[in-house]
Design a protein around this motif. Structure first.
Motif, mmCIF file in Angstrom:
data_model
loop_
_atom_site.group_PDB
_atom_site.id
_atom_site.type_symbol
_atom_site.label_atom_id
_atom_site.label_comp_id
_atom_site.label_asym_id
_atom_site.label_seq_id
_atom_site.Cartn_x
_atom_site.Cartn_y
_atom_site.Cartn_z
ATOM 1 N N HIS A 267 -52.573 -54.757 38.869
ATOM 2 C CA HIS A 267 -51.132 -54.885 39.079
ATOM 3 C C HIS A 267 -50.763 -56.357 39.277
ATOM 4 N N GLY A 268 -51.508 -57.234 38.627
ATOM 5 C CA GLY A 268 -51.324 -58.673 38.769
ATOM 6 C C GLY A 268 -50.141 -59.222 37.998
ATOM 7 N N ALA A 269 -50.089 -60.540 37.944
ATOM 8 C CA ALA A 269 -48.955 -61.248 37.354
ATOM 9 C C ALA A 269 -48.752 -60.916 35.878
ATOM 10 N N GLN A 270 -49.829 -60.787 35.130
ATOM 11 C CA GLN A 270 -49.714 -60.472 33.704
ATOM 12 C C GLN A 270 -49.164 -59.053 33.515
ATOM 13 N N PHE A 271 -49.700 -58.106 34.295
ATOM 14 C CA PHE A 271 -49.186 -56.733 34.247
ATOM 15 C C PHE A 271 -47.699 -56.714 34.573
ATOM 16 N N LEU A 272 -47.323 -57.393 35.659
ATOM 17 C CA LEU A 272 -45.930 -57.351 36.102
ATOM 18 C C LEU A 272 -44.991 -57.986 35.078
ATOM 19 N N ALA A 273 -45.431 -59.039 34.395
ATOM 20 C CA ALA A 273 -44.611 -59.632 33.333
ATOM 21 C C ALA A 273 -44.379 -58.610 32.218
ATOM 22 N N ALA A 274 -45.421 -57.887 31.830
ATOM 23 C CA ALA A 274 -45.279 -56.866 30.786
ATOM 24 C C ALA A 274 -44.383 -55.727 31.265
ATOM 25 N N TYR A 275 -44.564 -55.304 32.499
ATOM 26 C CA TYR A 275 -43.774 -54.197 33.053
ATOM 27 C C TYR A 275 -42.291 -54.565 33.114
ATOM 28 N N ALA B 156 -38.864 -59.028 42.704
ATOM 29 C CA ALA B 156 -40.329 -59.018 42.797
ATOM 30 C C ALA B 156 -40.812 -60.236 43.577
ATOM 31 N N GLY B 157 -40.225 -61.387 43.315
ATOM 32 C CA GLY B 157 -40.585 -62.598 44.059
ATOM 33 C C GLY B 157 -40.300 -62.443 45.535
ATOM 34 N N ARG B 158 -39.145 -61.867 45.879
ATOM 35 C CA ARG B 158 -38.813 -61.637 47.293
ATOM 36 C C ARG B 158 -39.783 -60.662 47.951
ATOM 37 N N ALA B 159 -40.342 -59.761 47.144
ATOM 38 C CA ALA B 159 -41.312 -58.789 47.661
ATOM 39 C C ALA B 159 -42.720 -59.379 47.760
ATOM 40 N N GLY B 160 -42.856 -60.658 47.416
ATOM 41 C CA GLY B 160 -44.152 -61.319 47.500
ATOM 42 C C GLY B 160 -45.063 -61.062 46.323
ATOM 43 N N LEU B 161 -44.496 -60.661 45.200
ATOM 44 C CA LEU B 161 -45.278 -60.365 44.006
ATOM 45 C C LEU B 161 -45.293 -61.556 43.061
ATOM 46 N N ALA B 162 -46.446 -61.845 42.519
ATOM 47 C CA ALA B 162 -46.567 -62.872 41.491
ATOM 48 C C ALA B 162 -46.230 -62.230 40.147
ATOM 49 N N VAL B 163 -45.319 -62.850 39.424
ATOM 50 C CA VAL B 163 -44.926 -62.360 38.099
ATOM 51 C C VAL B 163 -45.294 -63.435 37.094
ATOM 52 N N GLY B 164 -45.997 -63.056 36.055
ATOM 53 C CA GLY B 164 -46.375 -64.008 35.024
ATOM 54 C C GLY B 164 -45.163 -64.564 34.304
ATOM 55 N N SER B 165 -45.408 -65.575 33.507
ATOM 56 C CA SER B 165 -44.323 -66.170 32.722
ATOM 57 C C SER B 165 -43.749 -65.120 31.778
ATOM 58 N N GLU B 166 -42.694 -65.446 31.124
ATOM 59 C CA GLU B 166 -42.038 -64.508 30.212
ATOM 60 C C GLU B 166 -43.079 -63.832 29.323
ATOM 61 N N PHE B 167 -42.992 -62.536 29.235
ATOM 62 C CA PHE B 167 -43.915 -61.763 28.418
ATOM 63 C C PHE B 167 -43.475 -61.826 26.966
#
Length: 148
Positions: A101-109, A128-139
């Motif tokens: 459920h990392g940054a790459q997954f979250l970018a795709a999701y 997602a950022g406010r929730a403390g989640l790392a989101v990858g760059s634009e997918f």
């Protein structure tokens, strides 16, 4: 890609219940999911979509899980759950490597949620950022051949 501990999993599930689930009440029947997966996979320019299968009977608390080749689903799932599992398939390899459920997954999701549920990508990324989640760059996905 990593295959170790999935550090964002719990935070992502909490975020998903707050930021995604309330905006989508549609339910997909498992026997209809393959057509949707095939259409989405082709629409984003990918070949060889994962196959839909039933979760094992002993999976009492899961509603879905996925790897590159298979998406296992409960008999009925929210459409955001199908997109969640599809994001796992997109970010996994045939060899079993996964971003969890990392940054790459979250970018795709986030990409899938914005494109197919029409949720605001910028709001999803900000929450997602406010929730403390790392989101990858634009997918980005490759575009289908134009035939030229």
């Amino acid at each position: 890609m990593k295959t170790g501990r999935d550090h964002q999993r719990g935070r992502l599930y909490t975020w998903e219940q707050q930021a995604v689930a309330p905006h989508d009440g549609t339910v997909i029947m498992r026997d209809q999911a393959q057509g949707m997966v095939d259409a989405i996979w082709a629409d984003i320019g990918l070949r060889y979509p994962p196959k839909i299968a039933a979760l094992p009977a002993q999976a009492k608390t899961l509603i879905g899980r996925a790897d590159r080749l298979t998406i296992e689903l409960a008999p009925r799932v929210p459409s955001w759950c199908l997109l969640h599992e599809l994001a796992h398939s997109i970010t996994s390899t045939v060899e079993g490597e996964s971003d969890g459920h990392g940054a790459q997954f979250l970018a795709a999701y986030v990409f899938l949620l914005a494109r197919y549920l029409r949720l605001d990508q910028h709001k999803l990324r900000a929450s997602a950022g406010r929730a403390g989640l790392a989101v990858g760059s634009e997918f980005c996905v490759s575009q289908p051949d134009s035939g030229l």
